[in-house]
Motif scaffolding. Structure first.
Motif, PDB file in Angstrom:
ATOM      1  N   SER A  83      -6.396  -8.823  12.046  1.00  0.00           N
ATOM      2  CA  SER A  83      -5.947 -10.190  11.771  1.00  0.00           C
ATOM      3  C   SER A  83      -7.052 -11.226  11.970  1.00  0.00           C
ATOM      4  CB  SER A  83      -4.758 -10.548  12.677  1.00  0.00           C
ATOM      5  OG  SER A  83      -3.679  -9.684  12.413  1.00  0.00           O
ATOM      6  N   GLU A  84      -8.208 -10.785  12.412  1.00  0.00           N
ATOM      7  CA  GLU A  84      -9.324 -11.690  12.654  1.00  0.00           C
ATOM      8  C   GLU A  84     -10.071 -11.973  11.342  1.00  0.00           C
ATOM      9  OE1 GLU A  84     -10.452 -13.154  15.921  1.00  0.00           O
ATOM     10  OE2 GLU A  84      -8.301 -12.793  15.840  1.00  0.00           O
ATOM     11  N   PRO A  85     -10.737 -13.139  11.245  1.00  0.00           N
ATOM     12  CA  PRO A  85     -11.532 -13.437  10.041  1.00  0.00           C
ATOM     13  C   PRO A  85     -12.555 -12.330   9.768  1.00  0.00           C
ATOM     14  CG  PRO A  85     -11.356 -15.374  11.439  1.00  0.00           C
ATOM     15  CD  PRO A  85     -10.767 -14.222  12.212  1.00  0.00           C
ATOM     16  N   LYS A  86     -12.859 -12.093   8.494  1.00  0.00           N
ATOM     17  CA  LYS A  86     -13.753 -10.997   8.076  1.00  0.00           C
ATOM     18  C   LYS A  86     -15.128 -11.049   8.738  1.00  0.00           C
ATOM     19  CE  LYS A  86     -11.065  -9.177   4.835  1.00  0.00           C
ATOM     20  NZ  LYS A  86     -10.138  -8.202   5.320  1.00  0.00           N
ATOM     21  N   ASP A  87     -15.659 -12.241   9.008  1.00  0.00           N
ATOM     22  CA  ASP A  87     -16.994 -12.363   9.578  1.00  0.00           C
ATOM     23  C   ASP A  87     -17.011 -12.399  11.103  1.00  0.00           C
ATOM     24  OD1 ASP A  87     -15.768 -14.838   9.719  1.00  0.00           O
ATOM     25  OD2 ASP A  87     -17.571 -15.975   9.198  1.00  0.00           O
ATOM     26  N   SER A  88     -15.891 -12.055  11.739  1.00  0.00           N
ATOM     27  CA  SER A  88     -15.805 -12.089  13.207  1.00  0.00           C
ATOM     28  C   SER A  88     -16.726 -11.055  13.833  1.00  0.00           C
ATOM     29  CB  SER A  88     -14.374 -11.826  13.675  1.00  0.00           C
ATOM     30  OG  SER A  88     -13.527 -12.843  13.251  1.00  0.00           O
TER      31      SER A  88
END
Length: 153
Positions: free
Chosen positions: A130-135
Protein backbone atom coordinates in the motif's frame (compact mmCIF):
# COMPACT_ATOMS: atom_id res chain seq x y z
CA UNK A 1 -22.54 -9.98 23.96
CA UNK A 2 -19.62 -9.67 21.49
CA UNK A 3 -16.89 -7.08 21.66
CA UNK A 4 -17.04 -4.66 18.74
CA UNK A 5 -13.97 -2.44 18.61
CA UNK A 6 -11.45 -0.47 20.64
CA UNK A 7 -13.18 2.67 21.93
CA UNK A 8 -10.27 4.65 23.39
CA UNK A 9 -6.82 4.55 24.88
CA UNK A 10 -6.10 6.67 27.98
CA UNK A 11 -2.59 8.01 28.51
CA UNK A 12 -1.27 9.82 31.59
CA UNK A 13 0.94 12.80 30.81
CA UNK A 14 3.33 14.93 32.83
CA UNK A 15 3.40 17.48 30.00
CA UNK A 16 -0.08 17.67 28.47
CA UNK A 17 0.79 20.25 25.81
CA UNK A 18 3.82 18.31 24.55
CA UNK A 19 1.86 15.05 24.47
CA UNK A 20 -1.07 16.58 22.58
CA UNK A 21 1.35 18.12 20.07
CA UNK A 22 2.94 14.69 19.51
CA UNK A 23 -0.34 12.93 18.75
CA UNK A 24 -1.76 15.85 16.76
CA UNK A 25 1.27 17.23 14.90
CA UNK A 26 3.52 14.16 14.56
CA UNK A 27 0.99 11.34 14.21
CA UNK A 28 -1.75 13.47 12.62
CA UNK A 29 -4.66 12.80 14.98
CA UNK A 30 -7.48 15.34 15.18
CA UNK A 31 -8.07 17.11 18.48
CA UNK A 32 -11.80 16.98 19.29
CA UNK A 33 -14.10 18.45 21.92
CA UNK A 34 -13.74 17.11 25.45
CA UNK A 35 -16.12 17.49 28.39
CA UNK A 36 -15.03 19.91 31.11
CA UNK A 37 -13.69 17.40 33.60
CA UNK A 38 -12.15 18.76 36.84
CA UNK A 39 -8.63 17.92 35.60
CA UNK A 40 -6.63 18.90 32.49
CA UNK A 41 -6.77 16.74 29.41
CA UNK A 42 -7.46 16.44 25.70
CA UNK A 43 -9.20 14.02 23.36
CA UNK A 44 -7.77 13.07 19.98
CA UNK A 45 -9.53 11.12 17.24
CA UNK A 46 -7.98 8.48 14.96
CA UNK A 47 -10.58 6.87 12.71
CA UNK A 48 -13.18 5.44 15.07
CA UNK A 49 -10.77 5.25 18.01
CA UNK A 50 -10.03 8.03 20.48
CA UNK A 51 -6.95 8.76 22.54
CA UNK A 52 -7.70 10.41 25.91
CA UNK A 53 -4.71 12.28 27.28
CA UNK A 54 -4.91 13.53 30.84
CA UNK A 55 -2.67 15.44 33.18
CA UNK A 56 -2.73 17.01 36.62
CA UNK A 57 -3.22 14.94 39.76
CA UNK A 58 -5.03 12.04 38.00
CA UNK A 59 -1.93 11.51 35.83
CA UNK A 60 0.42 11.10 38.80
CA UNK A 61 1.65 7.75 40.06
CA UNK A 62 0.47 6.30 43.37
CA UNK A 63 3.50 7.90 45.00
CA UNK A 64 2.30 11.34 43.89
CA UNK A 65 4.80 12.10 41.12
CA UNK A 66 5.07 11.73 37.35
CA UNK A 67 7.96 9.27 37.41
CA UNK A 68 7.27 6.97 34.48
CA UNK A 69 9.74 5.00 32.46
CA UNK A 70 9.40 2.96 29.34
CA UNK A 71 7.91 -0.51 29.84
CA UNK A 72 6.93 -0.29 33.52
CA UNK A 73 3.34 -1.11 32.63
CA UNK A 74 2.00 -4.54 31.72
CA UNK A 75 0.95 -2.97 28.39
CA UNK A 76 3.97 -3.13 26.10
CA UNK A 77 2.86 -0.89 23.21
CA UNK A 78 -0.03 0.43 21.11
CA UNK A 79 0.02 -0.65 17.44
CA UNK A 80 -1.58 1.50 14.73
CA UNK A 81 -2.04 0.91 11.00
CA UNK A 82 -0.47 3.70 8.94
CA UNK A 83 0.56 4.78 5.44
CA UNK A 84 3.50 6.84 4.22
CA UNK A 85 6.50 5.19 5.90
CA UNK A 86 9.16 7.48 4.38
CA UNK A 87 7.24 10.67 5.18
CA UNK A 88 6.57 9.53 8.75
CA UNK A 89 10.26 8.74 9.28
CA UNK A 90 11.13 12.27 8.09
CA UNK A 91 8.51 13.71 10.43
CA UNK A 92 9.88 11.76 13.42
CA UNK A 93 13.35 13.15 12.68
CA UNK A 94 12.01 16.70 12.23
CA UNK A 95 10.19 16.57 15.59
CA UNK A 96 13.25 14.98 17.28
CA UNK A 97 11.34 11.88 18.39
CA UNK A 98 13.01 8.73 19.67
CA UNK A 99 12.28 5.93 17.18
CA UNK A 100 13.40 2.66 15.63
CA UNK A 101 12.42 0.73 12.50
CA UNK A 102 11.90 -2.86 11.44
CA UNK A 103 11.28 -4.77 8.22
CA UNK A 104 9.18 -7.96 8.29
CA UNK A 105 9.43 -9.26 4.70
CA UNK A 106 7.43 -12.45 5.37
CA UNK A 107 4.38 -10.26 6.08
CA UNK A 108 5.37 -7.46 3.64
CA UNK A 109 5.30 -5.07 6.58
CA UNK A 110 7.46 -2.10 7.54
CA UNK A 111 7.33 -0.78 11.09
CA UNK A 112 8.30 2.36 12.95
CA UNK A 113 8.32 2.38 16.75
CA UNK A 114 8.26 5.79 18.43
CA UNK A 115 8.18 6.91 22.06
CA UNK A 116 5.52 9.46 22.97
CA UNK A 117 6.47 12.17 25.52
CA UNK A 118 5.22 9.97 28.39
CA UNK A 119 7.30 6.94 27.32
CA UNK A 120 4.46 5.02 25.64
CA UNK A 121 5.71 2.94 22.70
CA UNK A 122 3.63 3.53 19.57
CA UNK A 123 4.08 0.90 16.83
CA UNK A 124 3.21 2.11 13.33
CA UNK A 125 2.57 -0.66 10.78
CA UNK A 126 2.88 0.06 7.05
CA UNK A 127 1.73 -2.55 4.50
CA UNK A 128 4.45 -2.53 1.81
CA UNK A 129 1.94 -3.14 -1.02
CA UNK A 130 0.00 0.00 0.00
CA UNK A 131 3.05 2.27 0.09
CA UNK A 132 3.95 4.60 -2.83
CA UNK A 133 6.01 2.86 -5.56
CA UNK A 134 9.14 4.94 -4.86
CA UNK A 135 9.14 4.25 -1.09
CA UNK A 136 12.46 3.26 0.44
CA UNK A 137 11.22 1.72 3.69
CA UNK A 138 13.53 0.72 6.55
CA UNK A 139 17.19 1.31 5.76
CA UNK A 140 20.28 -0.61 6.80
CA UNK A 141 18.47 -3.39 8.61
CA UNK A 142 18.32 -7.13 8.39
CA UNK A 143 14.86 -8.59 8.69
CA UNK A 144 13.48 -8.92 12.20
CA UNK A 145 16.31 -6.86 13.67
CA UNK A 146 15.23 -5.21 16.91
CA UNK A 147 17.28 -2.03 17.11
CA UNK A 148 17.45 0.41 19.97
CA UNK A 149 15.52 3.65 19.89
CA UNK A 150 17.46 6.36 18.11
CA UNK A 151 18.08 9.29 20.39
CA UNK A 152 16.10 12.40 19.59
CA UNK A 153 18.40 14.57 17.48
Amino acid sequence: MPLLDLHHVAIKSKNLEETVEFYRDVLGMEQVERPEFPFPGAWLQMGETMFHIYGGDPAKTHSGNYKYSQRVSPIDHIALRATGFDEMKKKLRKHKCEWRQMNIPDFRLWQLFVLDPSGVVIELNFEVDSEPKDSKGPSGQKKYEFGMFRAAA
